[in-house]
Scaffold this motif. Structure first.
Motif, PDB file in Angstrom:
ATOM      1  N   ARG A  26       0.819  -1.218   0.000  1.00 55.07           N
ATOM      2  CA  ARG A  26       0.000   0.000   0.000  1.00 55.07           C
ATOM      3  C   ARG A  26       0.846   1.258   0.000  1.00 55.07           C
ATOM      4  O   ARG A  26       0.498   2.259  -0.606  1.00 55.07           O
ATOM      5  N   LYS A 245      -3.957   3.835  -7.274  1.00 52.89           N
ATOM      6  CA  LYS A 245      -4.911   4.380  -6.317  1.00 52.89           C
ATOM      7  C   LYS A 245      -6.012   5.170  -7.031  1.00 52.89           C
ATOM      8  O   LYS A 245      -7.168   5.159  -6.613  1.00 52.89           O
ATOM      9  N   ASP A 248      -8.373   2.692  -8.520  1.00 53.03           N
ATOM     10  CA  ASP A 248      -9.133   2.053  -7.444  1.00 53.03           C
ATOM     11  C   ASP A 248     -10.230   2.980  -6.928  1.00 53.03           C
ATOM     12  O   ASP A 248     -11.349   2.535  -6.632  1.00 53.03           O
ATOM     13  N   GLN A 252     -14.316   2.402  -6.894  1.00 50.58           N
ATOM     14  CA  GLN A 252     -15.172   2.591  -5.725  1.00 50.58           C
ATOM     15  C   GLN A 252     -16.423   3.395  -6.096  1.00 50.58           C
ATOM     16  O   GLN A 252     -17.530   3.095  -5.636  1.00 50.58           O
ATOM     17  N   ARG A 285     -10.760  -4.787  -8.763  1.00 52.63           N
ATOM     18  CA  ARG A 285     -10.101  -4.131  -7.631  1.00 52.63           C
ATOM     19  C   ARG A 285      -8.960  -4.991  -7.083  1.00 52.63           C
ATOM     20  O   ARG A 285      -7.925  -4.470  -6.660  1.00 52.63           O
ATOM     21  N   GLU A 286      -9.142  -6.299  -7.093  1.00 56.27           N
ATOM     22  CA  GLU A 286      -8.070  -7.193  -6.647  1.00 56.27           C
ATOM     23  C   GLU A 286      -6.848  -7.064  -7.549  1.00 56.27           C
ATOM     24  O   GLU A 286      -5.708  -7.077  -7.072  1.00 56.27           O
ATOM     25  N   ILE A 288      -6.138  -4.412  -9.526  1.00 56.20           N
ATOM     26  CA  ILE A 288      -5.609  -3.047  -9.487  1.00 56.20           C
ATOM     27  C   ILE A 288      -4.733  -2.826  -8.254  1.00 56.20           C
ATOM     28  O   ILE A 288      -3.848  -1.961  -8.253  1.00 56.20           O
ATOM     29  N   GLN A 289      -4.939  -3.626  -7.205  1.00 58.60           N
ATOM     30  CA  GLN A 289      -4.104  -3.500  -6.015  1.00 58.60           C
ATOM     31  C   GLN A 289      -2.632  -3.755  -6.354  1.00 58.60           C
ATOM     32  O   GLN A 289      -1.735  -3.353  -5.609  1.00 58.60           O
TER      33      GLN A 289
END
Length: 292
Positions: A26, A245, A248, A252, A285-286, A288-289
């Protein structure tokens, strides 16, 4: 993003191996592992790595196999001669009659000079070579990440296509359901007014439909989703650096609109499409992390 880079070069003073590895994280977390005698280079190496990355757990391993002249201790002959003279004098004075053995002399303080003293004379050359090799290893590291990124993009685009398909199905179903919902509302309002003995007024019926439509109309959500999906594709195909980010955050927002539609829509077909759409969003999203 996951990546690995390696550089190995042979110099007159030794062989240097630099390895750079990373996994997704992160925040930016950089770890540098250096030989003790080169520990002072750590801030400089961290600065180089930061210039080539924005986040991730990155490890830089640097190993030096020094050539003989910098890895083998040297004998200080002046100190050794001094010890021998003193020992001979003591032996003669006290009639000790003992032999002076070399292996004993080498253990005396100051006889052997550690190779670190020799390394100091070439430290600037070593520092320049090492930082250059770190940069070379980072080039290889970034090349691997670019390959990994292209594969990742392919996977994400599959989920984007699946999500777009679901949204199209929702919009088509809504076009059909909307007309039926409006007719049902009108009929319900007219029935209630008739039961109360109130004459149905067209303007009043329209006003009530407009008020109630906020609770079930998903047209605005569909319009925003269309805009979001266009922006998502724009970001994925953008050649300039795009933060994971940022993507992501957009996902959202897409998920929020999908949830709103789910809370408004009562049609079973639409609700099933929402379930499938949310599954595609979660898969994206998984992935893009892993994007820096």
């Amino acid at each position: 993003m996951t990546g690995f880079g390696r550089s190995e070069v042979v110099y007159d003073w030794g062989t240097v191996v630099v390895e750079v590895s990373s996994v997704n994280h992160r925040y930016s977390e950089i770890s540098v592992r250096l030989p003790k005698e080169l520990a002072r280079l750590e801030p400089q190496i961290i600065s180089i790595v930061k210039a080539n990355s924005s986040r991730g757990k990155i490890t830089v391993r640097l190993d030096v196999r020094w050539s003989a002249q910098y890895s083998v201790p040297t004998i200080n002959k002046n100190v050794l001669e001094g010890y021998i003279r003193d020992l001979e004098e003591i032996s003669e004075t006290f009639s000790l009659g003992c032999d002076i053995r070399l292996e004993h002399l080498l253990t005396l303080p100051g006889v052997l000079e550690p190779p670190l003293q020799n390394k100091e004379t070439i430290f600037e050359d070593v520092a320049k070579a090492l930082t250059g090799q770190v940069e070379s290893a980072l080039v290889n590291w970034n090349e691997m990440r670019e390959v990994e990124g292209s594969h990742l993009l392919g996977d994400v685009l599959k989920y984007v296509q699946e999500l777009e398909k679901r949204l199209v199905n929702i919009a088509r179903t809504w076009d059909f359901v909307k007309e039926k919902a409006l007719a049902d509302f009108r009929e319900r309002i007219e029935t209630i007014l008739a039961q109360q003995g109130v004459e149905a007024d067209e303007s009043r019926i329209i006003q009530e439909i407009v008020i109630l439509s906020d609770k079930w109309d998903i047209s605005e959500e569909l319009d925003r989703l269309d805009s979001h999906m266009k922006k998502l594709r724009e970001l994925l195909y953008e050649k300039a650096f795009v933060s994971g980010k940022k993507i992501d955050f957009l996902l959202q927002e897409i998920n929020r609109e999908i949830n709103t539609i789910g809370s408004k829509a009562s049609d079973s077909d639409i609700r099933w499409e929402i379930v499938e759409a949310k599954a595609s969003i979660e898969s994206m999203r998984e992935q893009i992390q892993n994007v820096e």
